[in-house]
Write an enzyme that holds these catalytic residues in place. Structure first.
Site, PDB file in Angstrom:
ATOM      1  CB  SER A 278      -0.688   0.065   1.243  1.00 35.31           C
ATOM      2  OG  SER A 278      -0.256   0.279   2.360  1.00 35.31           O
ATOM      3  CE  LYS A 279       0.951   8.739  -1.515  1.00 33.34           C
ATOM      4  NZ  LYS A 279      -0.258   9.014  -0.615  1.00 33.34           N
TER       5      LYS A 279
END
Ligand code: GLU
Length: 315
Positions: free
Chosen positions: A248-249
């Site tokens: 994920s970011k």
């Protein structure tokens, strides 16, 4: 069950198979979200169906500027062309409110003023969130603060058949607790928005990451209360990094490299258990996608919840 179907803003055609990709625009597409997009695209196209894109920006403060455009551009590089207009949840509050009112009128929803602190001692569900014990069912504790709106759940056993993960069962009261439909700050919860939108868009095949497997019984429960049909569900293994965290970011997943579209697409296919020939990686994107649609086999996707791409066979 609530009898009026006021949540559907148009009547979808149920004869058409329809899948969707529903990213939250918190950052650019990365390998994990590409896998989810590709899996849902291929399952829809294999059924000769449509594939929709819905931007889940219901929680506006969490959205990253420019992320929506970056995601849509990346989908196009990868040959994942969607049907119809892109739907933005930020523009659909009126539909979430209509569904909420049906549930309120039927007595399923109650205001709740429990703070994080109040719930700190509660046991935790699979997703780590406190299992709300229904404390406010008979009236909120504090009248001096804004309330969230929570849905009363029952302890009946809720089972569904996932096309990849097999049978999945929950007792909502025991495993999840009463859950929020609208937060105290007025933001509609993902669980409500996703159910209203999947129904309004006539989605028949939900293919997404297995991190959402344990949300599905909540969504089916809401569908039943609102008189909406339940789509078929397939939960793909989630791509994790070397530490075992979901890409994920937040965990620093690198954005996709636009110069390596072919090798990335074929790596995503291999991650999904498909067997693209090695030479496919250097073909044009349209050729790779055409091969993938023609050969897509959901039964080859392993029933794993989380997986590191290096576990993936090379062809
Ligand atoms: N918006 C969710 C996410 O990006 C996906 C929701 C769904 O597919 O139901 O994780």
């Amino acid at each position: 069950m609530v009898t009026t179907r006021a949540t559907s803003d148009r009547v979808p055609d149920r004869r058409v198979a329809r899948g969707r990709f529903a990213p939250s625009p918190t950052g650019p597409l990365h390998f994990g979200s590409l896998v989810a997009a590709l899996g849902s695209f291929l399952e829809a196209r294999r059924h000769g169906g449509e594939w929709l894109v819905r931007i889940e920006d219901v929680d506006m403060p969490r959205t990253a500027p420019g992320a929506t455009m970056a995601i849509l551009r990346a989908l196009e590089w990868y040959g994942l062309h969607w049907d119809g207009p892109v739907v933005h949840q930020s523009q659909r509050a009126v539909h979430y409110q209509a569904a909420l009112e049906l549930l309120l009128d039927a007595g399923w929803v109650y205001p709740c003023t429990c703070s994080r602190q109040t719930l700190a001692g509660c046991s935790r569900g699979r997703d780590g969130a406190p299992i709300h014990p229904g404390t406010c069912r008979s009236g909120p504790h504090r009248l001096d603060r804004p309330s969230a709106l929570r849905l009363r759940v029952t302890n009946a056993s809720l089972t569904f058949q996932d096309a990849i993960q097999g049978e999945y069962r929950q007792q909502l009261e025991r495993d999840v607790g009463d859950f929020v439909l609208r937060r105290a700050d007025g933001v509609f919860a993902y669980q409500l928005a996703v159910v209203v939108d999947d129904a309004a868009q006539g989605v028949t095949h939900v293919v997404r990451g297995a991190d959402l497997l344990d949300s599905t019984p909540r969504q089916i429960y809401l569908q039943r209360l609102l008189g909406l049909s339940t789509p078929d569900y397939a939960h793909l293994p989630v791509v994790v990094d070397a530490r075992g965290d979901k890409l994920s970011k937040q965990t620093g997943a690198p954005p996709l490299d636009e110069r390596r579209v072919g090798p990335t697409l074929t790596a995503a296919l291999r991650f999904l258990g498909q067997r693209p020939p090695p030479e496919l990686a250097t073909e044009p994107v349209a050729t790779i996608i055409a091969w993938a649609v023609a050969h897509w086999d959901l039964t080859l996707v392993g029933a794993r919840i989380r997986s590191d791409p290096s576990d993936t066979p090379t062809n």
